[in-house]
Write a protein that holds these residues in place. Structure first.
Motif, short mmCIF file in Angstrom:
data_model
loop_
_atom_site.label_atom_id
_atom_site.label_comp_id
_atom_site.label_asym_id
_atom_site.label_seq_id
_atom_site.Cartn_x
_atom_site.Cartn_y
_atom_site.Cartn_z
N SER A 1 -5.93 8.31 -7.10
CA SER A 1 -5.32 7.03 -6.83
C SER A 1 -4.72 6.97 -5.37
CB SER A 1 -4.16 6.82 -7.96
OG SER A 1 -3.68 5.57 -7.72
N MET A 2 -4.03 8.02 -5.04
CA MET A 2 -3.43 8.08 -3.56
C MET A 2 -4.36 8.03 -2.47
SD MET A 2 -0.58 11.29 -3.85
CE MET A 2 -0.23 11.32 -1.95
N LEU A 3 -5.68 8.42 -2.74
CA LEU A 3 -6.75 8.40 -1.99
C LEU A 3 -7.29 6.77 -1.77
CD1 LEU A 3 -9.06 9.29 -0.11
CD2 LEU A 3 -10.44 9.79 -2.14
N GLY A 4 -7.06 6.05 -3.04
CA GLY A 4 -7.38 4.64 -3.00
C GLY A 4 -6.56 4.08 -2.09
N ILE B 1 -7.01 1.37 -4.70
CA ILE B 1 -7.21 0.25 -4.02
C ILE B 1 -6.82 -1.08 -4.76
CG2 ILE B 1 -9.11 -0.93 -2.67
CD1 ILE B 1 -10.76 1.67 -2.80
N PHE B 2 -7.04 -0.99 -6.09
CA PHE B 2 -6.62 -2.29 -6.65
C PHE B 2 -5.15 -2.85 -6.78
CE2 PHE B 2 -4.85 -4.26 -10.74
CZ PHE B 2 -5.53 -5.33 -10.97
N TRP B 3 -4.24 -2.02 -6.93
CA TRP B 3 -2.90 -2.40 -6.92
C TRP B 3 -2.50 -2.89 -5.92
CZ3 TRP B 3 -0.93 -3.37 -11.36
CH2 TRP B 3 -1.06 -2.49 -12.50
N PRO B 4 -2.38 -2.53 -4.62
CA PRO B 4 -1.90 -3.10 -3.38
C PRO B 4 -2.70 -4.40 -3.12
CG PRO B 4 -3.14 -1.26 -2.57
CD PRO B 4 -2.98 -1.12 -4.16
N SER B 5 -4.03 -4.40 -3.41
CA SER B 5 -4.85 -5.70 -2.98
C SER B 5 -4.69 -6.71 -3.83
CB SER B 5 -6.41 -4.98 -3.13
OG SER B 5 -6.88 -4.09 -2.44
N SER C 1 0.82 -1.35 0.27
CA SER C 1 0.10 0.09 0.05
C SER C 1 0.97 1.05 -0.06
CB SER C 1 -0.95 -0.10 1.20
OG SER C 1 -0.25 -0.05 2.54
N LYS C 2 1.99 1.33 0.62
CA LYS C 2 2.92 2.34 0.76
C LYS C 2 3.48 2.48 -0.81
CE LYS C 2 2.32 4.00 4.90
NZ LYS C 2 2.04 5.20 5.25
N ALA C 3 3.69 1.62 -1.37
CA ALA C 3 4.48 1.34 -2.49
C ALA C 3 3.57 2.30 -3.65
CB ALA C 3 4.76 0.07 -3.09
N ILE C 4 2.48 1.90 -3.54
CA ILE C 4 1.46 2.45 -4.47
C ILE C 4 0.82 3.95 -4.01
CG2 ILE C 4 -1.01 2.41 -5.45
CD1 ILE C 4 1.16 0.16 -6.35
N PHE C 5 0.96 3.99 -2.75
CA PHE C 5 0.90 5.43 -2.56
C PHE C 5 1.85 6.55 -2.92
CE2 PHE C 5 0.76 9.10 0.73
CZ PHE C 5 -0.36 9.38 0.81
N LEU C 6 2.91 6.11 -2.69
CA LEU C 6 4.36 6.93 -3.02
C LEU C 6 4.43 6.84 -4.60
CD1 LEU C 6 6.80 5.94 -0.08
CD2 LEU C 6 5.45 8.27 -0.61
N GLY C 7 4.74 5.44 -5.10
CA GLY C 7 4.97 5.29 -6.34
C GLY C 7 4.08 5.63 -7.53
N ALA D 1 -6.87 1.40 1.14
CA ALA D 1 -6.60 0.11 0.98
C ALA D 1 -5.78 -0.27 2.11
CB ALA D 1 -5.78 -0.09 -0.45
N SER D 2 -4.63 0.68 2.48
CA SER D 2 -3.97 0.44 3.53
C SER D 2 -4.85 0.23 4.87
CB SER D 2 -2.57 1.52 3.61
OG SER D 2 -3.44 2.65 4.14
#
Length: 464
Positions: free
Chosen positions: A294-297, A367-371, A168-174, A301-302
């Motif tokens: 996307s950051m919100l998602g 939400i999709f990516w980390p999930s 979730s952190k990777a998607i939030f940042l990256g 997710a986290s």
């Protein structure tokens, strides 16, 4: 720039900040200092890799047009990128499992840097080579890094739940913060500093080189199945058998292909959808707004993955249904709102509604990516993780190539309708995956209970 864009961006920024600041101890995962160091190292590398990717995205089409190529030739270049990812992706995935994931990540950096260098040439064949190299690099980006992370996480004995925190952190940042900053930095290089459309590619190469240095100096190697007796064909067969024999893996691959295929189609469609009459829209600012959504998602997710309930397989059904509904907005507004015939001007009322729907879809992407990463870590066998993940991308790349080739053949409402159907099918498949996962968990619980009862019965006998 109209007030509407600022309001949407400001509202999303406020919600993201509120969600992050309102997290309590129950919404956070308690970890160790050793894990935090490991996680931060990976996040640094992943952010540098994504910066190298995001810097290029907004300027690829523009650069080709500046070299004098038409829409048809540019379309062929894009198809070459997705086609090479489809053709070579499985091969490089298998090599990553066999030769080492760290080595594959370094290969990604080198391949993408070479792709950036080709952008200095206006020669069509050189640019085509760059697209092929870029397609290979994309396959490595979306398989080798995740495979290295999962294997290294397990090898170091960290808690399995902590893996979702890294995802979730990777998607939030990256895929969020870095994407926004990269867009603004690219705009600074091209417009403010007037360095030309090739400047973002040079900057991307620099970030990739820095990331490669960090990988070489701080990462250890890990493998899938390093057995010398297994050649590539044997690995392909093993991955295909794993997919065919385990319904959960097959469902996961189908869900991923349906969602990502719709997502990549959306990348090509959102601009004409918001400006059907050549309305003047701030592309860069809208892109930044999408990334904020996307950051919100990813932030949501986290929070969801920090708890054992609801399960990832459960809430993703809702995510796919909401995604499907968001793509119905262009169709609904086309029927309910009379289209304007005036060329130019500002964004229309229907465009404003669609923009809100697209932001909703981007939140679902977050939400999709980390999930999906979490589910892949649970269901895909370690020995052929990269190979199977790139198998999943074959139907995705075929679908995107077909869409690119026929992008002018169908009305835009038909394209969005098709994507909406795909996303709804993904929701149905996700429901099936949940049912299988629940059945598997119930079976494991029953087995554990039976074993405990058997041990309890044997204790008096042993004592006697």
């Amino acid at each position: 720039m109209e007030l509407f864009y600022y309001l949407v961006f400001g509202f999303l920024g406020f919600v993201v900040a509120s969600v992050e600041l309102s997290k309590n101890n129950k919404d956070r995962i308690n970890t160790s200092q050793t894990f935090n160091s490991f996680k931060n190292n990976y996040l640094l590398v992943y952010s540098l890799m994504m910066a190298g990717d995001w810097l290029q995205g907004p300027y690829v089409y523009f650069l080709y047009s500046q070299y004098g190529f038409g829409k048809g030739e540019i379309g062929q270049l894009f198809i070459a990128g997705f086609g090479s990812s489809m053709l070579f992706g499985t091969i490089v995935g298998s090599l990553a499992d066999k030769q080492g994931r760290k080595r594959a990540c370094v290969t990604y950096c080198i391949t993408y840097i070479l792709s950036c260098i080709t952008k200095h040439s206006p020669q069509y064949k050189v640019l085509m080579l760059g697209r092929v190299l870029g397609g290979i690099a994309t396959s490595l980006l979306f398989s080798a890094f995740e495979s290295w992370l999962v294997a290294e996480h397990n090898k170091r004995g960290f808690d399995q739940q902590w893996l979702s925190l890294t995802f979730s952190k990777a998607i939030f940042l990256g895929n969020g913060l870095v994407a926004i900053v990269s867009g603004l930095f690219g705009n600074l290089l091209v417009d403010s500093m007037a360095l030309g459309p090739v400047a973002p590619f040079d900057a991307a190469a620099c970030f990739l080189a820095i990331g490669m240095a960090v990988i070489l100096s701080s990462w250890t190697e890990n493998y899938g199945d390093p057995s010398e007796s297994k050649d590539l064909l044997t690995q392909f067969k093993g991955a295909a058998v794993a997919i065919a024999s385990d319904e959960k893996i097959a469902l996961l691959g189908a869900i991923q292909s349906l969602f990502e295929g719709s997502m990549y189609t959306f990348v090509f469609l959102w601009t004409p959808a918001l400006s059907p009459n050549e309305e003047e829209i701030p592309h860069g600012f809208i892109f930044a707004t999408f990334m904020l959504a996307s950051m919100l998602g990813s932030s949501i997710a986290s929070r969801l993955m920090a708890h054992t309930s609801p399960k990832v397989e459960s809430y993703m059904q809702i995510v796919f249904v909401v995604s499907s509904a968001s793509f119905l907005l262009p169709i609904v507004t086309n029927f309910l709102v009379a289209p304007s015939k005036v060329k130019g001007g500002s964004i229309s009322f229907s465009g404003c509604i669609q923009l809100l729907g697209f932001c909703t879809f981007e939140a679902c992407v977050g939400i999709f990516w980390p999930s999906i990463m979490k589910m892949r870590s649970q269901y895909i066998p370690e020995e052929s993780r990269s190979t199977i993940m790139n198998f999943f991308r074959i139907p995705l790349n075929i679908f995107v190539c077909i869409v690119l080739y026929n992008v002018d053949a169908f009305p835009i409402t038909i394209m969005f309708g098709m994507c909406s159907i795909f996303l709804f099918v993904a929701a149905i498949l996700q429901r099936r995956l949940l049912a299988i996962a629940d059945k598997s968990d119930k079976s494991k619980t029953e087995d554990w209970t039976a074993m405990q009862e058997r041990d309890a019965e044997e204790e008096p006998l042993n004592a006697a």
